[in-house]
Design a protein around this motif. Sequence first.
Motif, PDB file in Angstrom:
ATOM      1  N   GLU A  53       0.819  -1.213   0.000  1.00  0.00           N
ATOM      2  CA  GLU A  53       0.000   0.000   0.000  1.00  0.00           C
ATOM      3  C   GLU A  53       0.852   1.262   0.000  1.00  0.00           C
ATOM      4  N   GLY A  54       2.154   1.116  -0.206  1.00  0.00           N
ATOM      5  CA  GLY A  54       3.016   2.284  -0.324  1.00  0.00           C
ATOM      6  C   GLY A  54       3.271   3.023   0.965  1.00  0.00           C
ATOM      7  N   VAL A  55       2.934   2.430   2.108  1.00  0.00           N
ATOM      8  CA  VAL A  55       3.169   3.078   3.386  1.00  0.00           C
ATOM      9  C   VAL A  55       4.555   2.713   3.881  1.00  0.00           C
ATOM     10  N   PRO A  56       5.406   3.673   4.199  1.00  0.00           N
ATOM     11  CA  PRO A  56       6.770   3.349   4.636  1.00  0.00           C
ATOM     12  C   PRO A  56       6.750   2.580   5.951  1.00  0.00           C
ATOM     13  N   PRO A  57       7.692   1.699   6.151  1.00  0.00           N
ATOM     14  CA  PRO A  57       7.716   0.887   7.367  1.00  0.00           C
ATOM     15  C   PRO A  57       8.028   1.738   8.595  1.00  0.00           C
ATOM     16  N   ASN A  58       7.489   1.318   9.726  1.00  0.00           N
ATOM     17  CA  ASN A  58       7.790   1.956  11.006  1.00  0.00           C
ATOM     18  C   ASN A  58       8.186   0.844  11.974  1.00  0.00           C
ATOM     19  N   PRO A  59       9.450   0.418  11.919  1.00  0.00           N
ATOM     20  CA  PRO A  59       9.883  -0.728  12.721  1.00  0.00           C
ATOM     21  C   PRO A  59       9.740  -0.493  14.211  1.00  0.00           C
ATOM     22  N   ALA A  60       9.740   0.765  14.646  1.00  0.00           N
ATOM     23  CA  ALA A  60       9.647   1.035  16.085  1.00  0.00           C
ATOM     24  C   ALA A  60       8.352   0.503  16.664  1.00  0.00           C
ATOM     25  N   ASP A  61       7.213   0.675  15.934  1.00  0.00           N
ATOM     26  CA  ASP A  61       5.929   0.183  16.432  1.00  0.00           C
ATOM     27  C   ASP A  61       5.968  -1.325  16.636  1.00  0.00           C
ATOM     28  N   GLU A  62       6.534  -2.038  15.668  1.00  0.00           N
ATOM     29  CA  GLU A  62       6.577  -3.480  15.784  1.00  0.00           C
ATOM     30  C   GLU A  62       7.480  -3.922  16.933  1.00  0.00           C
ATOM     31  N   VAL A  63       8.598  -3.210  17.115  1.00  0.00           N
ATOM     32  CA  VAL A  63       9.502  -3.537  18.222  1.00  0.00           C
ATOM     33  C   VAL A  63       8.816  -3.325  19.559  1.00  0.00           C
ATOM     34  N   ILE A  64       8.082  -2.208  19.696  1.00  0.00           N
ATOM     35  CA  ILE A  64       7.391  -1.908  20.950  1.00  0.00           C
ATOM     36  C   ILE A  64       6.323  -2.950  21.230  1.00  0.00           C
ATOM     37  N   VAL A  65       5.524  -3.286  20.209  1.00  0.00           N
ATOM     38  CA  VAL A  65       4.456  -4.267  20.397  1.00  0.00           C
ATOM     39  C   VAL A  65       5.041  -5.631  20.766  1.00  0.00           C
ATOM     40  N   GLU A  66       6.106  -6.017  20.074  1.00  0.00           N
ATOM     41  CA  GLU A  66       6.723  -7.307  20.375  1.00  0.00           C
ATOM     42  C   GLU A  66       7.249  -7.347  21.806  1.00  0.00           C
ATOM     43  N   ALA A  67       7.851  -6.253  22.257  1.00  0.00           N
ATOM     44  CA  ALA A  67       8.370  -6.192  23.617  1.00  0.00           C
ATOM     45  C   ALA A  67       7.236  -6.289  24.637  1.00  0.00           C
ATOM     46  N   MET A  68       6.123  -5.585  24.383  1.00  0.00           N
ATOM     47  CA  MET A  68       5.004  -5.638  25.318  1.00  0.00           C
ATOM     48  C   MET A  68       4.391  -7.032  25.369  1.00  0.00           C
ATOM     49  N   ILE A  69       4.317  -7.705  24.216  1.00  0.00           N
ATOM     50  CA  ILE A  69       3.758  -9.064  24.187  1.00  0.00           C
ATOM     51  C   ILE A  69       4.655 -10.020  24.965  1.00  0.00           C
ATOM     52  N   GLN A  70       5.946  -9.912  24.762  1.00  0.00           N
ATOM     53  CA  GLN A  70       6.871 -10.795  25.470  1.00  0.00           C
ATOM     54  C   GLN A  70       6.805 -10.562  26.970  1.00  0.00           C
ATOM     55  N   LEU A  71       6.753  -9.287  27.376  1.00  0.00           N
ATOM     56  CA  LEU A  71       6.658  -8.983  28.801  1.00  0.00           C
ATOM     57  C   LEU A  71       5.358  -9.523  29.386  1.00  0.00           C
ATOM     58  N   ALA A  72       4.251  -9.314  28.653  1.00  0.00           N
ATOM     59  CA  ALA A  72       2.964  -9.805  29.131  1.00  0.00           C
ATOM     60  C   ALA A  72       2.987 -11.320  29.302  1.00  0.00           C
ATOM     61  N   HIS A  73       3.565 -12.034  28.344  1.00  0.00           N
ATOM     62  CA  HIS A  73       3.623 -13.485  28.447  1.00  0.00           C
ATOM     63  C   HIS A  73       4.469 -13.928  29.635  1.00  0.00           C
ATOM     64  N   ARG A  74       5.546 -13.186  29.898  1.00  0.00           N
ATOM     65  CA  ARG A  74       6.386 -13.519  31.046  1.00  0.00           C
ATOM     66  C   ARG A  74       5.628 -13.313  32.361  1.00  0.00           C
ATOM     67  N   LEU A  75       4.699 -12.367  32.345  1.00  0.00           N
ATOM     68  CA  LEU A  75       3.873 -12.122  33.540  1.00  0.00           C
ATOM     69  C   LEU A  75       2.649 -13.023  33.590  1.00  0.00           C
ATOM     70  N   GLY A  76       2.522 -13.918  32.618  1.00  0.00           N
ATOM     71  CA  GLY A  76       1.387 -14.837  32.590  1.00  0.00           C
ATOM     72  C   GLY A  76       0.120 -14.225  32.047  1.00  0.00           C
ATOM     73  N   LEU A  77       0.243 -13.157  31.253  1.00  0.00           N
ATOM     74  CA  LEU A  77      -0.920 -12.481  30.686  1.00  0.00           C
ATOM     75  C   LEU A  77      -1.048 -12.807  29.211  1.00  0.00           C
ATOM     76  N   SER A  78      -2.273 -12.821  28.716  1.00  0.00           N
ATOM     77  CA  SER A  78      -2.496 -12.951  27.280  1.00  0.00           C
ATOM     78  C   SER A  78      -2.710 -11.564  26.689  1.00  0.00           C
ATOM     79  N   VAL A  79      -2.522 -11.453  25.360  1.00  0.00           N
ATOM     80  CA  VAL A  79      -2.570 -10.146  24.696  1.00  0.00           C
ATOM     81  C   VAL A  79      -3.584 -10.180  23.556  1.00  0.00           C
ATOM     82  N   THR A  80      -4.435  -9.135  23.515  1.00  0.00           N
ATOM     83  CA  THR A  80      -5.386  -8.941  22.423  1.00  0.00           C
ATOM     84  C   THR A  80      -5.034  -7.639  21.705  1.00  0.00           C
TER      85      THR A  80
END
Length: 609
Positions: free
Chosen positions: A534-561
């Motif tokens: 769709e011609g939208v330039p990548p924003n790797p920071a968003d993906e890095v932040i989301v991935e970090a939050m998901i990993q932290l949540a899983h380590r705390l025993g939480l699921s992510v929606t």
Amino acid sequence: MSGTSEGPAPAADLIRPAVTESSGDASPGVSLPADGRLGSAFSASPLAMAVVDRDGLVVSANDTFGALLGKGGAALAGLVAADLVDLRSDARTWHAYREVLRGRQAKLSRTRRVKHPDGHSLWVQVTAAPLPAAEHGVLLSLTDISDRRELQARLRHLEMHDPVTRLPNRTLFFERLSAALEAESYEQGGTGRIGLCYLDLDGFKAVNDTLGHRVGDRLLAAVAERLTRCADEAGLARATAPLVARLGGDEFALLVEDSTGTDQLADLAESVLKALQAPFDLSGQRLSLSASIGVVERQAAGTTATCLMQAADTTLYWAKADGKSRWTLFDPERNAHRMTRQALASTLRPAIERGEFTLEYQPLVGMENGRLRGVEALVRWNHPQFGMLTPNRFIGLAEEDGSIVQLGRWVLVTACRQARRWQLDHPDEPPIFVSVNVAVRQVWDSDLVADVAETLAETGLAPHLLQLELTESAVMGSAGRPLQALQALSDMGVHIAIDDFGTGYSNLAYLSRLPVSVLKLDGSFVRGFQYEGEGVPPNPADEVIVEAMIQLAHRLGLSVTAECVETSAQASRLRRIGCDTGQGWLYSRPVAPDRISELLGTKACNQAS
């Protein structure tokens, strides 16, 4: 008994001109007073009197009458009486006076202002009454009421002006405003428009509370002087300056008659703000203050004083809500939104009782297999006037007036009952959970734990099939009763989810101490993902932040929606970095309960429905 009498003459005879046959100057049937007692009484009377014939000409006048008009009584003979005492100035008085001359009206009494030859004016009470039929004339009498009028004027000035600032007060302001709005005011070359600057001093109460009312009054007087100066400067290029009035407390108004448009009012408001910026020196006290101003400018036709003031008051409120120390122009669209908001607020509670609310459900989909795992219950208001309204139109109002407790209880019961119905209708499928939004006020103003326990018992829904969503800002600051309630609900088996995670405090350390089982990532993170093709330039920071939050949540025993999943590219990235469930238009918009029944047991949630 003799035909003559030596007793006093009747009172009426003292003011009746004698009838003679020798006077050639008088009109037929009316003559000058004769010499003797009657003539002397007429001439010496302290009451100013004149005899006027049926043509309206002065036949005779005593010296008291002449003195009031600055002439001798004899010099008035033959003059038009109506011109001497200004009885032609309005049509009604002139008509009534002529009726008295013709004998068709018993009396006329009017207050008139007459000018003395030496230049001063005086107020007189003019009374005209017919003489007996034989004379066919009118007795005109004058009473000097100048002193009484002056006293009345002084009393009116005191009544119509503020004693602190000496400005016109609220009563006089509305009197002038009402007069300015009359259509007659614009029939002689005016613009037909009217403008108003309605201002309130920011923080004035603190001056009264800390320095006392004497200083506060002196400050108000100093403000009045600056406002008057602004009005005078604004009126230099116009016929009249704006009217400055104190409406009460620290509220002032500047009324612009025959305004030329919003630019003129904006310039006036700017000059007022600038004038009030300079500090006030009050006997060693150096005070600074600002003002908020509501500005209204419109056609005068069709406008009432009440409507104009309501608009000004609303606009002043906007100026204060927008940060104070500013002026704000009346906006019809914004006002319509406010009126709609008020209409909704006033009918919210009755609407709950009338059953005007309904629920729609948006699927929560497993990212790994695309199967339906749960739904979020979203309340809608089927308003009889405004149609179907989404939560952003009324939830804030419900939280403000407390009706969120009643509405939230209805949503909880309805959603749990529907989840149990799906479970009974599809016994071969894994039961889906229902997620219900909870406002913090529900925790404070009701026994949420008791409400949930009662609802689950009534509907037969298992506690683990109910998920309660609270916003991050509400949960992260939880302490005392809210925290105890969340812990009790978690101990009961109910899941607690943090909604819009990542937009509030994001206190991850505190998160580990809360009885939370699910994080719902705010849609702003998902929308920032790169859209393939769709011609939208990548924003790797968003993906890095989301991935970090998901990993932290899983380590705390939480699921992510993840919320707001709209494209397959977003879904594939979320799946790759370990997100558990997704919610968004890629899978389905909020739908009726029947549509959820159709989705159960299918993988139709892999694409938009």
